[in-house]
Design a protein around this motif. Structure first.
Motif, PDB file in Angstrom:
ATOM      1  N   LEU A  25      32.090  71.066  25.525  1.00 30.68           N
ATOM      2  CA  LEU A  25      33.112  70.358  26.284  1.00 30.68           C
ATOM      3  C   LEU A  25      32.439  69.371  27.227  1.00 30.68           C
ATOM      4  N   PRO A  26      32.855  68.094  27.218  1.00 34.39           N
ATOM      5  CA  PRO A  26      32.210  67.096  28.081  1.00 34.39           C
ATOM      6  C   PRO A  26      32.684  67.184  29.511  1.00 34.39           C
ATOM      7  N   LEU A  27      31.956  66.413  30.381  1.00 35.47           N
ATOM      8  CA  LEU A  27      32.298  66.300  31.792  1.00 35.47           C
ATOM      9  C   LEU A  27      32.412  67.658  32.440  1.00 35.47           C
ATOM     10  N   ASN A  28      33.543  67.898  33.193  1.00 32.96           N
ATOM     11  CA  ASN A  28      33.615  69.135  33.951  1.00 32.96           C
ATOM     12  C   ASN A  28      34.328  70.244  33.195  1.00 32.96           C
ATOM     13  N   ALA A  29      34.644  70.031  31.912  1.00 34.53           N
ATOM     14  CA  ALA A  29      35.223  71.109  31.130  1.00 34.53           C
ATOM     15  C   ALA A  29      34.115  72.049  30.689  1.00 34.53           C
ATOM     16  N   SER A  30      34.364  73.332  30.726  1.00 32.99           N
ATOM     17  CA  SER A  30      33.333  74.295  30.383  1.00 32.99           C
ATOM     18  C   SER A  30      33.884  75.289  29.383  1.00 32.99           C
ATOM     19  N   LYS A  31      33.020  75.837  28.568  1.00 35.29           N
ATOM     20  CA  LYS A  31      33.419  76.801  27.553  1.00 35.29           C
ATOM     21  C   LYS A  31      33.412  78.200  28.146  1.00 35.29           C
ATOM     22  N   THR A  32      34.508  78.925  27.926  1.00 35.39           N
ATOM     23  CA  THR A  32      34.611  80.282  28.441  1.00 35.39           C
ATOM     24  C   THR A  32      33.633  81.189  27.703  1.00 35.39           C
ATOM     25  N   GLN A  44      43.042  72.802  24.495  1.00 37.29           N
ATOM     26  CA  GLN A  44      43.871  71.854  23.760  1.00 37.29           C
ATOM     27  C   GLN A  44      44.816  71.192  24.744  1.00 37.29           C
ATOM     28  N   TYR A  45      44.857  69.868  24.720  1.00 39.56           N
ATOM     29  CA  TYR A  45      45.713  69.120  25.635  1.00 39.56           C
ATOM     30  C   TYR A  45      47.057  68.885  24.965  1.00 39.56           C
ATOM     31  N   CYS A  46      48.092  69.486  25.534  1.00 38.35           N
ATOM     32  CA  CYS A  46      49.403  69.478  24.894  1.00 38.35           C
ATOM     33  C   CYS A  46      50.167  68.190  25.165  1.00 38.35           C
ATOM     34  N   ALA A  47      49.977  67.581  26.336  1.00 35.27           N
ATOM     35  CA  ALA A  47      50.789  66.423  26.724  1.00 35.27           C
ATOM     36  C   ALA A  47      50.079  65.100  26.484  1.00 35.27           C
ATOM     37  N   GLU A  48      48.896  65.124  25.878  1.00 40.09           N
ATOM     38  CA  GLU A  48      48.137  63.900  25.658  1.00 40.09           C
ATOM     39  C   GLU A  48      47.898  63.693  24.163  1.00 40.09           C
ATOM     40  N   PRO A  49      48.058  62.454  23.690  1.00 42.90           N
ATOM     41  CA  PRO A  49      47.956  62.189  22.237  1.00 42.90           C
ATOM     42  C   PRO A  49      46.532  61.984  21.758  1.00 42.90           C
ATOM     43  N   PHE A  50      45.660  62.965  21.955  1.00 36.84           N
ATOM     44  CA  PHE A  50      44.316  62.865  21.403  1.00 36.84           C
ATOM     45  C   PHE A  50      43.802  64.265  21.109  1.00 36.84           C
ATOM     46  N   GLU A  51      42.901  64.330  20.180  1.00 35.07           N
ATOM     47  CA  GLU A  51      42.301  65.608  19.786  1.00 35.07           C
ATOM     48  C   GLU A  51      41.042  65.842  20.607  1.00 35.07           C
ATOM     49  N   ASP A  53      38.140  67.057  20.100  1.00 37.23           N
ATOM     50  CA  ASP A  53      37.193  67.470  19.073  1.00 37.23           C
ATOM     51  C   ASP A  53      35.752  67.098  19.396  1.00 37.23           C
ATOM     52  N   GLY A  54      35.507  66.594  20.597  1.00 39.68           N
ATOM     53  CA  GLY A  54      34.147  66.245  20.986  1.00 39.68           C
ATOM     54  C   GLY A  54      33.651  64.926  20.447  1.00 39.68           C
ATOM     55  N   SER A  55      34.518  64.166  19.786  1.00 36.95           N
ATOM     56  CA  SER A  55      34.109  62.874  19.233  1.00 36.95           C
ATOM     57  C   SER A  55      33.974  61.849  20.344  1.00 36.95           C
ATOM     58  N   PRO A  56      33.243  60.747  20.105  1.00 39.28           N
ATOM     59  CA  PRO A  56      33.103  59.727  21.155  1.00 39.28           C
ATOM     60  C   PRO A  56      34.441  59.186  21.637  1.00 39.28           C
ATOM     61  N   VAL A  57      35.404  59.025  20.697  1.00 41.92           N
ATOM     62  CA  VAL A  57      36.709  58.485  21.096  1.00 41.92           C
ATOM     63  C   VAL A  57      37.419  59.441  22.038  1.00 41.92           C
ATOM     64  N   SER A  58      37.414  60.745  21.701  1.00 40.94           N
ATOM     65  CA  SER A  58      38.099  61.714  22.572  1.00 40.94           C
ATOM     66  C   SER A  58      37.411  61.819  23.926  1.00 40.94           C
ATOM     67  N   THR A  59      36.083  61.687  23.952  1.00 43.21           N
ATOM     68  CA  THR A  59      35.356  61.725  25.217  1.00 43.21           C
ATOM     69  C   THR A  59      35.737  60.556  26.115  1.00 43.21           C
ATOM     70  N   VAL A  61      38.549  58.707  25.900  1.00 40.61           N
ATOM     71  CA  VAL A  61      39.959  58.836  26.289  1.00 40.61           C
ATOM     72  C   VAL A  61      40.115  59.877  27.388  1.00 40.61           C
ATOM     73  N   LYS A  62      39.368  60.974  27.259  1.00 38.56           N
ATOM     74  CA  LYS A  62      39.455  62.028  28.266  1.00 38.56           C
ATOM     75  C   LYS A  62      38.983  61.504  29.635  1.00 38.56           C
ATOM     76  N   GLY A  63      37.903  60.731  29.649  1.00 39.22           N
ATOM     77  CA  GLY A  63      37.430  60.161  30.905  1.00 39.22           C
ATOM     78  C   GLY A  63      38.444  59.208  31.518  1.00 39.22           C
ATOM     79  N   VAL A  64      39.085  58.379  30.685  1.00 40.54           N
ATOM     80  CA  VAL A  64      40.102  57.451  31.175  1.00 40.54           C
ATOM     81  C   VAL A  64      41.288  58.215  31.751  1.00 40.54           C
ATOM     82  N   LYS A  65      41.718  59.268  31.041  1.00 40.12           N
ATOM     83  CA  LYS A  65      42.857  60.055  31.516  1.00 40.12           C
ATOM     84  C   LYS A  65      42.538  60.734  32.842  1.00 40.12           C
ATOM     85  N   ARG A  66      41.329  61.213  32.996  1.00 41.47           N
ATOM     86  CA  ARG A  66      40.962  61.863  34.247  1.00 41.47           C
ATOM     87  C   ARG A  66      40.915  60.859  35.386  1.00 41.47           C
ATOM     88  N   ALA A  67      40.419  59.646  35.119  1.00 43.47           N
ATOM     89  CA  ALA A  67      40.416  58.612  36.152  1.00 43.47           C
ATOM     90  C   ALA A  67      41.842  58.244  36.545  1.00 43.47           C
TER      91      ALA A  67
END
Length: 442
Positions: A25-32, A44-51, A53-59, A61-67
């Protein structure tokens, strides 16, 4: 798992052991971690339209959403504070116990009373508001008795507290009276009908600070007064005269005597001491309690010197920002200020942060940089202070596209990945920002 933000809702699913796949998991997400044979938890993000999956695109998008979530929180904080100030000016109560002699009254949006709120109860409808109203006559009489004893009979807070405790009278929290609790009754403006708020601030990502009277939000005569204004003013005058009559030497001498008796000092101990100015009087006279402690030779068990250093750096920050602005203007740059953000030539933005130098137990030096993600500057000018935290030692020009972390820890040597952005002066910044005038082609 991550902490959900206003624009990111998450839930954790535990797949079967046969379908497990390792995910980083990138950034501040951690694996239990696994405990007692249980499977790993995946986010799994239920309200956001991305997977996720650890791909560059999801990373990305996740950074943009957090900002975006961080900016939403910052804007919401400003709006909530503005709304609270407006409600205070309208005479509504914004949290806190009502105090002895007062009660909280719930009213609807039309101002009609809906009943009294007991201790621990809260309003259940957003449009409802809370007002302070007069409490039982017995409690009102106690408050008036305290003011009368203090002003007319010249009794101290300690004497008043002892008298009340001897009669078995308790505070509104059903506790015994102390000098401090009597003092709080004597200085609180709600007993003359004033609604005062914002004495202390603890805003988003900021430290708890005690604001000056010029920053208080006040609405006068909005509650039923249970103490006459002349009596209240007389009590304030007596309290103020305690510190006015004493010289600096006398105040410090009294504090030294208290320290010799108690063996330690704190704001609460000072407030509870008989015949001594309050801790706020010491802060007002000498600037801070730490300064007072230093003057009498008292060293707290915890090292609070960083508070004084941070205060000095906050005072230094506007001057450093002005130096950067002057240097850019000398180069012919056109600047526009927006709070702490500086827009240069309408092309890029920059902000200035100061990093305090900390000496570790090993003797090495460290600097911690905290970036304000709400500003999102294109370039952050990080100023590293010298070991004495007196003057800037060097500068880091950190581009936002390369620095994605909210915090950055710097040592004396950080390798090429970070020290490539280090400069002894800001000449490089000025050279890069200086506009280049091109001749118009025919």
């Amino acid at each position: 798992s991550t902490i959900p933000t206003p624009s990111m809702k998450s839930r954790c699913n535990t797949p079967s052991a046969a379908s497990q796949t390792a995910e980083t998991l990138p950034l501040n997400a951690s694996k239990t971690k696994k405990t007692r044979g249980t499977a790993d938890a995946y986010v799994q993000y239920c309200a956001e339209p991305f997977e996720n999956d650890g791909s560059p695109v999801s990373t990305i998008v996740k950074g943009v959403k957090r900002a975006m979530a961080g900016e939403y929180s910052r804007e919401l904080s400003v709006k909530v504070f503005t709304g609270q100030c407006r409600l205070i000016e309208l005479g509504f109560r914004q949290g806190g116990a009502p105090g002895l002699g007062l009660r909280r009254m719930l009213v609807d949006q039309a101002g009609e009373s809906k009943g009294e709120l007991l201790r621990g109860q809260q309003k259940s409808i957003q449009t409802d508001r809370v007002l302070l109203t007069r409490g039982p006559d017995a409690e009102v009489d106690i408050v008036r008795r305290i003011y009368g004893a203090f002003v007319e009979r010249q009794q101290s807070e300690r004497q008043i507290a002892d008298d009340l405790n001897a009669e078995g009278i308790l505070t509104d929290l059903e506790r015994a009276w102390t000098r401090g609790t009597v003092h709080q009754v004597l200085i609180n403006e709600k007993y003359v009908g004033n609604n005062v708020w914002n004495r202390i601030s603890f805003k988003l990502k900021k430290k708890r600070v005690r604001n000056g009277p010029d920053m208080w939000i006040r609405a006068e005569n909005v509650f039923p007064a249970i103490v006459d204004r002349p009596l209240f003013d007389a009590a304030q005058a007596i309290i103020q005269m305690r510190s006015v009559r004493l010289t600096d030497k006398e105040m410090l001498g009294a504090l030294e005597d208290l320290f010799s008796r108690e063996g330690t000092l704190s704001g609460l101990i000072i407030d509870e001491a008989e015949g001594l100015p309050s801790s706020s009087a010491y802060r007002s006279r000498f600037g801070s309690l730490l300064r007072v402690y230093e003057l009498i030779g008292y060293r707290p068990r915890r090292d609070y010197r960083y508070i004084e250093i941070n205060r000095a750096l906050r005072q230094l920050h506007p001057g450093i920002v002005q130096n950067v602005v002057d240097g850019l203007e000398r180069c012919g740059c056109v600047l526009r200020h927006d709070d702490d953000l500086i827009m240069v030539n309408g092309e890029f933005s920059l902000s200035v942060v100061i990093s305090r130098c900390r000496r570790m137990p090993s003797g090495s030096l460290r600097w911690w940089l905290r970036f304000d993600t709400g500003l999102q500057p294109d370039i952050t000018v990080a100023v590293r202070m010298d070991a004495a935290n007196q003057v800037p030692m060097d500068f880091y020009l950190l581009p936002g596209i390369d620095i994605a972390r909210m915090k950055l820890k710097l040592a004396e040597d950080n390798g090429l990945a970070l020290d490539a952005y280090r400069f002894d002066t800001l000449k490089v910044l000025y050279d890069l920002a200086a506009p280049v005038h091109l001749m118009e082609a025919a």
